[in-house]
Design a protein around this motif. Structure first.
Motif, PDB file in Angstrom:
ATOM      1  N   UNK A 201       4.812  -3.776 -12.201  1.00 21.19           N
ATOM      2  CA  UNK A 201       4.956  -4.524 -10.941  1.00 21.19           C
ATOM      3  C   UNK A 201       5.958  -3.868 -10.000  1.00 21.19           C
ATOM      4  N   UNK A 202       5.934  -2.555  -9.972  1.00 17.66           N
ATOM      5  CA  UNK A 202       6.862  -1.821  -9.120  1.00 17.66           C
ATOM      6  C   UNK A 202       6.203  -0.528  -8.662  1.00 17.66           C
ATOM      7  N   UNK A 203       6.339  -0.230  -7.384  1.00 19.59           N
ATOM      8  CA  UNK A 203       5.744   0.981  -6.833  1.00 19.59           C
ATOM      9  C   UNK A 203       6.691   2.165  -7.001  1.00 19.59           C
ATOM     10  N   UNK A 204       6.199   3.249  -7.580  1.00 21.66           N
ATOM     11  CA  UNK A 204       6.990   4.472  -7.667  1.00 21.66           C
ATOM     12  C   UNK A 204       7.170   5.061  -6.268  1.00 21.66           C
ATOM     13  N   UNK A 205       8.359   5.623  -6.000  1.00 25.85           N
ATOM     14  CA  UNK A 205       8.581   6.277  -4.709  1.00 25.85           C
ATOM     15  C   UNK A 205       7.618   7.432  -4.509  1.00 25.85           C
ATOM     16  N   UNK A 206       7.422   8.226  -5.560  1.00 24.17           N
ATOM     17  CA  UNK A 206       6.533   9.387  -5.447  1.00 24.17           C
ATOM     18  C   UNK A 206       5.105   8.947  -5.144  1.00 24.17           C
ATOM     19  N   UNK A 207       4.682   7.827  -5.746  1.00 18.58           N
ATOM     20  CA  UNK A 207       3.335   7.301  -5.504  1.00 18.58           C
ATOM     21  C   UNK A 207       3.216   6.819  -4.064  1.00 18.58           C
ATOM     22  N   UNK A 208       4.222   6.105  -3.597  1.00 17.41           N
ATOM     23  CA  UNK A 208       4.199   5.550  -2.238  1.00 17.41           C
ATOM     24  C   UNK A 208       4.156   6.638  -1.183  1.00 17.41           C
ATOM     25  N   UNK A 209       4.749   7.789  -1.490  1.00 12.14           N
ATOM     26  CA  UNK A 209       4.805   8.890  -0.523  1.00 12.14           C
ATOM     27  C   UNK A 209       3.743   9.962  -0.778  1.00 12.14           C
ATOM     28  N   UNK A 210       2.807   9.661  -1.655  1.00 12.88           N
ATOM     29  CA  UNK A 210       1.804  10.649  -2.028  1.00 12.88           C
ATOM     30  C   UNK A 210       0.641  10.737  -1.058  1.00 12.88           C
ATOM     31  N   UNK A 211      -0.345  11.511  -1.440  1.00  8.83           N
ATOM     32  CA  UNK A 211      -1.569  11.679  -0.665  1.00  8.83           C
ATOM     33  C   UNK A 211      -2.324  10.355  -0.583  1.00  8.83           C
ATOM     34  N   UNK A 212      -2.994  10.102   0.529  1.00  5.47           N
ATOM     35  CA  UNK A 212      -3.772   8.878   0.655  1.00  5.47           C
ATOM     36  C   UNK A 212      -4.968   8.916  -0.289  1.00  5.47           C
ATOM     37  N   UNK A 213      -5.406   7.741  -0.705  1.00  8.37           N
ATOM     38  CA  UNK A 213      -6.580   7.656  -1.575  1.00  8.37           C
ATOM     39  C   UNK A 213      -7.813   8.206  -0.870  1.00  8.37           C
ATOM     40  N   UNK A 214      -7.880   8.036   0.443  1.00 11.54           N
ATOM     41  CA  UNK A 214      -9.024   8.529   1.209  1.00 11.54           C
ATOM     42  C   UNK A 214      -9.080  10.050   1.221  1.00 11.54           C
ATOM     43  N   UNK A 215      -7.919  10.691   1.389  1.00 12.78           N
ATOM     44  CA  UNK A 215      -7.872  12.158   1.350  1.00 12.78           C
ATOM     45  C   UNK A 215      -8.227  12.670  -0.032  1.00 12.78           C
ATOM     46  N   UNK A 216      -7.756  11.962  -1.044  1.00  9.59           N
ATOM     47  CA  UNK A 216      -8.084  12.318  -2.423  1.00  9.59           C
ATOM     48  C   UNK A 216      -9.586  12.204  -2.654  1.00  9.59           C
ATOM     49  N   UNK A 217     -10.191  11.119  -2.176  1.00  7.72           N
ATOM     50  CA  UNK A 217     -11.628  10.905  -2.347  1.00  7.72           C
ATOM     51  C   UNK A 217     -12.441  12.008  -1.680  1.00  7.72           C
ATOM     52  N   UNK A 218     -11.985  12.459  -0.536  1.00 10.07           N
ATOM     53  CA  UNK A 218     -12.683  13.549   0.159  1.00 10.07           C
ATOM     54  C   UNK A 218     -12.674  14.824  -0.665  1.00 10.07           C
ATOM     55  N   UNK A 219     -11.547  15.105  -1.297  1.00 15.42           N
ATOM     56  CA  UNK A 219     -11.449  16.293  -2.151  1.00 15.42           C
ATOM     57  C   UNK A 219     -12.297  16.131  -3.413  1.00 15.42           C
TER      58      UNK A 219
END
Length: 261
Positions: A201-219
């Protein structure tokens, strides 16, 4: 003209949902699976062509249901071309403190659930002499990092299994693409289980500042289209793969200083 069909597990959120929307936009029929049927309905409504998206609830912790799920999936559009194994659970806990039943739960869902579905649909792919498995692993499926011991182990296991399967079924024209995301903006850390099996129940800083899910999906879409064997997605964290491969001692020292959580 019949649309190609992709079946996506873990499609109710994050990478799975974004990838479903991308494939729908690109003209695919999409089968959406996860345990959360209401969330799948929302994802379907947001797809480019919701009329060509079907919902098939599925629980990776129920391997005995996979044969019947495959039969239902094939009936939805009459065929399946790609299975995107994206469902799974993550972990944030020290190895020493994690209960053995939690270790088993992670392996049961991430590895055995995925393998059960693979075994159930493999005869169909063999009979049609084509089929594509795409698998969401992780950078820690290659390198490992603190607080993710069993999660990393489950992803390492997927690499070994699907590398072997790729070689075994080359002559059946079955393709395998192993996808290794780094830090992507999803709730994977929020939903990650801790030492006693409860969610972080906690967001990692690295996750929050990572690549968007949409950009990931495109790749992911491009990688699957190109039939890549492995696909590394993320920012500078992807360099860790090459450090681990070529200078493992230096990588270990960097990992100790990074305090990845």
């Amino acid at each position: 003209m019949t649309k190609p069909v992709i079946w996506i597990t873990g499609a109710s959120a994050g990478i799975g949902a974004a990838t479903a929307k991308k494939f729908s936009k690109e003209g695919y029929s999409v089968i959406l699976s996860s345990r959360k049927e209401e969330d799948l309905k929302k994802v379907r409504s947001e797809c480019e062509y919701p009329e060509d998206c079907a919902i098939l609830p599925l629980d990776l912790a129920d391997p005995d249901s996979m044969v019947s799920k495959v039969e239902k999936a094939i009936q939805l559009f009459g065929s399946i071309d790609i299975v995107f194994h994206n469902g799974g659970i993550s972990q944030r806990s020290l190895a020493m403190q994690t209960k053995l039943e939690v270790d088993r739960q992670i392996m049961e869902v991430n590895f055995f659930g995925t393998i059960a579905l693979t075994k159930a649909i493999l005869p169909y792919f063999i009979s049609q002499k084509s089929g594509h498995f795409a698998i969401t692993s992780s950078l820690v499926g290659i390198i490992g990092s603190p607080y993710r011991s069993s999660y990393a182990a489950s992803k390492h296991a997927l690499h070994g299994y699907f590398d072997s399967l790729r070689a075994e079924h080359h002559d059946d024209h079955i393709t395998v693409t192993i996808i290794c995301p780094g830090f992507i903006q999803t709730n994977v850390s929020v939903n990650a289980i801790t030492a006693d099996g409860k969610p972080l129940n906690q967001m990692d800083d690295a996750q929050a500042n990572g690549m968007s899910a949409e950009a990931c999906a495109s790749k992911i879409f491009k990688g699957i289209k190109k039939r890549k064997e492995e696909l590394y997605i993320g920012g500078k964290e992807v360099l860790a793969i090459y450090l681990k491969r070529f200078v493992p001692g230096i990588f270990s020292k960097i990992l100790l200083k990074a305090k990845v959580r």
